[in-house]
Design an enzyme around this catalytic site. Structure first.
Site, short mmCIF file in Angstrom:
data_model
loop_
_atom_site.label_atom_id
_atom_site.label_comp_id
_atom_site.label_asym_id
_atom_site.label_seq_id
_atom_site.Cartn_x
_atom_site.Cartn_y
_atom_site.Cartn_z
N HIS A 117 0.84 -1.20 0.00
CA HIS A 117 0.00 0.00 0.00
C HIS A 117 0.87 1.25 0.00
O HIS A 117 2.08 1.17 0.15
CB HIS A 117 -1.02 -0.01 1.14
N HIS A 119 1.25 3.91 1.97
CA HIS A 119 1.79 4.62 3.14
C HIS A 119 3.33 4.67 3.06
O HIS A 119 3.97 3.70 2.65
CB HIS A 119 1.34 3.95 4.44
N ASP A 121 5.76 4.54 5.08
CA ASP A 121 6.64 3.58 5.77
C ASP A 121 6.68 2.23 5.04
O ASP A 121 7.37 1.31 5.47
CB ASP A 121 6.23 3.41 7.24
N HIS A 122 5.96 2.12 3.93
CA HIS A 122 6.02 0.92 3.08
C HIS A 122 6.54 1.24 1.68
O HIS A 122 7.29 0.46 1.11
CB HIS A 122 4.62 0.28 2.97
N HIS A 173 -7.70 -0.72 5.10
CA HIS A 173 -6.65 0.10 5.71
C HIS A 173 -6.34 1.26 4.75
O HIS A 173 -6.29 2.42 5.17
CB HIS A 173 -5.41 -0.77 5.94
N ASP A 196 -0.39 -4.05 5.91
CA ASP A 196 -1.10 -3.56 7.09
C ASP A 196 -2.56 -4.00 7.09
O ASP A 196 -3.42 -3.32 7.67
CB ASP A 196 -1.01 -2.02 7.16
N HIS A 235 4.37 -5.07 10.14
CA HIS A 235 4.88 -4.47 11.38
C HIS A 235 5.04 -5.52 12.48
O HIS A 235 4.31 -6.51 12.52
CB HIS A 235 3.91 -3.40 11.91
#
Ligand code: ZN
Length: 321
Positions: A117, A119, A121-122, A173, A196, A235
């Site tokens: 996805h 975001h 942090d990915h 998400h 996530d 995570h």
């Protein structure tokens, strides 16, 4: 004179600050690592950009190898390797330089980026990775994903060496969230990268979706995978997730055993990944919304209302570590 005095004061102030900063950094470097227990609240990159101190680990299956590479404060990047051809894919390579050094040291051919996805942090590492490695196919299902050049849909399939990747749409998400199900030719090895959407013992927040969508993702799409499918999520949230799960189902023995196991792992700074779909069905409350024990906690007999209740309660839950 005044100006030069001010300059002198400023520069000594800056020097003092610098000394403090260096001392703080050094003392942090020399602090023994402690168990890293994080609550699942961050979905943007941590301000602490230093590489995680969590240990890397490798899962060696018959036909594929999966390398877990911790990044940022509690993210996991992955390298998926086809043993017969040394072709490789990477999942959510937010720190591309770590991926490239692993690829080089293992003598792999990296062909594919699997982005779960958008975001940061990915997906934030995609642009840099394509500048470091030529010819990469960057998969995903969201225009907000950097360097995307292959938009994938539900049940799309492609190969990484001899391995088959099947894309599973799991919006909630984020609208464009994809899970990647990977199998060997003889189906003896089965793994799913869940980003996530599904965590060990929990699930992602419903930022762009509804309880119906998460119910579809977890209880229809992912639950229908073979129970021995390995689960590799985005995570390290396992301990805090299972503390909440225990609040929901205090008498679930599989859950209390998994929690103790996860606490032991984290005390040794070891990942709690992978899980399996079968294990998740035994203790993850978000995959158990049709179980009477979970519904009783939520005071409803409707699985969708149960999903909604769990997510809202979990959002405000403060686990006692
Ligand atoms: Zn996210």
């Amino acid at each position: 004179m005044i100006a030069s005095a001010r300059r002198a004061r400023l520069s000594s102030y800056r020097l003092g600050d610098l000394k403090k900063l260096i001392t703080a950094r050094l003392s942090r470097l020399h602090t023994p690592s402690r168990p890293r227990l994080h609550t699942p609240t961050l979905h943007t990159p941590s301000l602490l950009r230093a590489a995680s101190t969590m240990s890397r680990s490798t899962v060696d299956l018959g036909h594929m190898t999966i390398k877990l590479l911790p990044a940022l404060s509690d993210n996991y990047m992955y390298l998926l390797i086809d043993k017969s051809t040394k072709q490789a894919a990477t999942v959510d390579p937010v720190k591309p330089e770590h991926i490239v050094s692993a690829v080089e040291s293992e003598g792999l051919h990296l062909s594919t980026v699997l982005t779960t996805h958008h975001h940061l942090d990915h997906a934030e590492g995609n642009e840099k990775l394509v500048s470091m490695v030529t010819g990469l196919t960057v998969c995903g299902n969201d225009d907000r994903i950097g360097a995307l050049n292959k938009t994938v849909k539900h049940n799309d399939q492609f190969k990484v060496g001899s391995l088959t990747v099947t894309c599973l749409e799991t919006p909630c998400h984020t609208k464009g969230h994809i899970c990647y199900y990977v199998t060997s030719e003889d189906l003896s090895d089965k793994v799913v990268f869940t980003g996530d959407t599904l965590f060990v013992g929990g699930c992602g927040r419903f930022f762009e979706g509804t309880p119906e969508q998460m119910h579809h993702a977890l209880c229809q799409v992912l639950s229908s995978l073979p129970p021995d499918t390995g689960v590799y999520c985005g995570h390290e949230y396992t301990v805090s997730n299972l503390l909440y799960a225990q609040h929901v189902e205090p008498d679930n023995k599989a859950l209390s055993e998994k929690l103790q196991w996860a606490k032991d792992k984290r005390e040794r700074d070891t990942p709690t990944i992978p899980s399996t779909i079968g294990q998740e069905l035994s203790f993850n409350p978000f995959m158990r919304v049709s179980e009477a024990s979970v519904q009783n906690h939520c005071k409803t007999t409707d699985p969708i209302s149960t999903m909604k209740f769990l997510r809202e309660e979990k959002n405000g839950f403060k686990p006692k570590m």
